[in-house]
Design a protein around this motif. Sequence first.
Motif, PDB file in Angstrom:
ATOM      1  N   ILE A 135       0.674  -1.080  -0.131  1.00 32.42           N
ATOM      2  CA  ILE A 135       0.021   0.026  -0.066  1.00 32.42           C
ATOM      3  C   ILE A 135       0.951   1.317  -0.074  1.00 32.42           C
ATOM      4  CG2 ILE A 135      -1.573   1.227   1.579  1.00 32.42           C
ATOM      5  CD1 ILE A 135      -3.039  -1.138   2.276  1.00 32.42           C
ATOM      6  N   PHE A 188       0.992   4.159  -2.944  1.00 29.46           N
ATOM      7  CA  PHE A 188       1.010   5.786  -2.618  1.00 29.46           C
ATOM      8  C   PHE A 188       2.100   6.426  -3.181  1.00 29.46           C
ATOM      9  CE2 PHE A 188       1.132   9.567  -0.207  1.00 29.46           C
ATOM     10  CZ  PHE A 188      -0.131  10.043  -0.202  1.00 29.46           C
ATOM     11  N   VAL A 210       0.420   7.904  -6.422  1.00 31.91           N
ATOM     12  CA  VAL A 210      -0.080   9.170  -5.883  1.00 31.91           C
ATOM     13  C   VAL A 210       1.010  10.392  -6.015  1.00 31.91           C
ATOM     14  CG1 VAL A 210      -1.181  10.373  -4.098  1.00 31.91           C
ATOM     15  CG2 VAL A 210      -1.891   7.860  -4.818  1.00 31.91           C
ATOM     16  N   PHE A 238       2.129   8.215   4.686  1.00 29.90           N
ATOM     17  CA  PHE A 238       1.068   7.637   4.519  1.00 29.90           C
ATOM     18  C   PHE A 238       0.746   6.502   5.366  1.00 29.90           C
ATOM     19  CE2 PHE A 238      -2.041   5.157   2.105  1.00 29.90           C
ATOM     20  CZ  PHE A 238      -2.885   6.253   1.999  1.00 29.90           C
TER      21      PHE A 238
END
Lengths: 202, 339
Positions: free
Chosen positions: B104, B108, B112, B134
């Motif tokens: 994950i 990110f 992102v 994050f």
Amino acid sequence: MNFGRQLKEGLLTQNPVLVQVLGMCSTMAITTSIANGLGMGVSVLIILTLSNIVIAAIRKLVPDKIRIAMFIVVIAGFVTCVDLCLQAFVPAIAASLGVFIPLIVVNCIILGRAEAFAYKNGVLASAVDGICQGIGYTVVLLIMCFIRELLGAGTLNGIRIIPEQYPVGMLTLPVGGFLVLGTLIATMQWALARSKNKEESK
Amino acid sequence: MTDYKNLKLIATSNPHIRSSETTRSIMLDVVIAMVPALVWAVFCFGVKALTLTVVSVVGCMFFEWLYRKLMKKPQSVGDLSAVVTGMLLAFVSPVTTPYWTILIGDFFAIVVVKQLFGGIGKNFVNPALAGRAFLLGSYAGIMTTWVDPAVNKAPLLGGAADVVTAATPLAYMKTGDMEGLKGLYSVADMFLGKTGGSLGEVSALLLIVGGVYLIWRKVINWQTPVAYIGTVAVLTFLFPKAGSSVEWMLYSLFGGGLMLGAFFMATDYATSPVTKKGQLIFGIGCGLFTVFIRYFGSYNEGVCYSIMVMNLCVALIDKYTKPTRFGVVKSDKKEAAAK
């Protein structure tokens, strides 16, 4: 008046949140659970429709210079009605939405539609506009709530879907709100540009 | 007569000076510089350190490849920057981090923070640090569980529930408990890396070796790390919270992610100033924020956030440290500034 076209505008091409980028404050703050989103969306829909009707009805009586003040008075009246109704009938939702219901008074979607639409069009068209824009707002809120509640808290309307240790907690924080909203706006722009290109190439 | 038309002249725009240095070779140097710390992590924490790093690297490369593929953009996996991001993200995570969590974080960091802003060179903060921030915001429990390397290794599968954990040196320093800290780890332990902490941050010695290699290879300038570490050293020497000044300073320097941050994170090209003067300012800023967060903040460690905050100031630093163009007279410059 064209109901289909206005609905399409409210939902897609002139969506209040994703295209006009109005009403950001409430969109960011309350989209952490489906119940909140639904409560907020329906409140705005009702207030928007009613204020649009009243403003369209009295638009010829109001001098141009004080129209903004008049819009606010009308909107504030309906917001107070809805706020009291919520507190009376669904106190749980009223408590979790908190200050954001009274803040609908200064929500730019309502003022924006009053200025851009209701002040220039008839009562019926304004009512339809209020409903369509309200639906557009509610749908976006529900999509954001769905994403943020499911991925951020792992629940849907309070029912656990994803086991407790997995959800990405960051999405329930303001950061997550900005991320989800940004992604949705980007997706919307991409889809709109694509359909526009298709029409042009036809 | 020369036959000009058949001369094989190729006219291209500048620069004409060529070098064998490419993004790929630079990134490869960074990877090489991180290998000693990784080997130490495997020795210290167990094979999980290696598998976690590999999973993170593969995850980063996969997300980079997938995004470029889906967006129909030129493929950039080959420049190895995703490998560096993946390694760094694993380095700043605890060794007990589950594989799905690090993936994950990879998503990110790569999609992102890096790709959505335009790919390599356009990210506004360090992707690995953003990934860590994050994860820390989402999984605070997982990201602050430190295995005690003196007692046990991290299991290949399974989380923190299966291991004996320990407080990191920084946790002791937060409360000012120097006696407890000295009883647990000596300065030499801190320097060599026999302490609990993130996967790649524990051994100050090996990180300095890697950093010196990078400076020697001219991949990074000495300005940022020296200014960063120097600022922290001066501040902690002048204002020790407990114990003697020198002791407190040494524990502060070798504890936490300072060395990793100073050599590998703060020197990221895309998110650090261009000029050497700017790099000095950047390093000092990082040092100030690190000490402030460690002293007054609610977190034990400030390296991650201090570098991210300074990343956001880079455009401003660059603007005010812009060198004067050749030929501009001082009075002209003053006039231009007055305008």
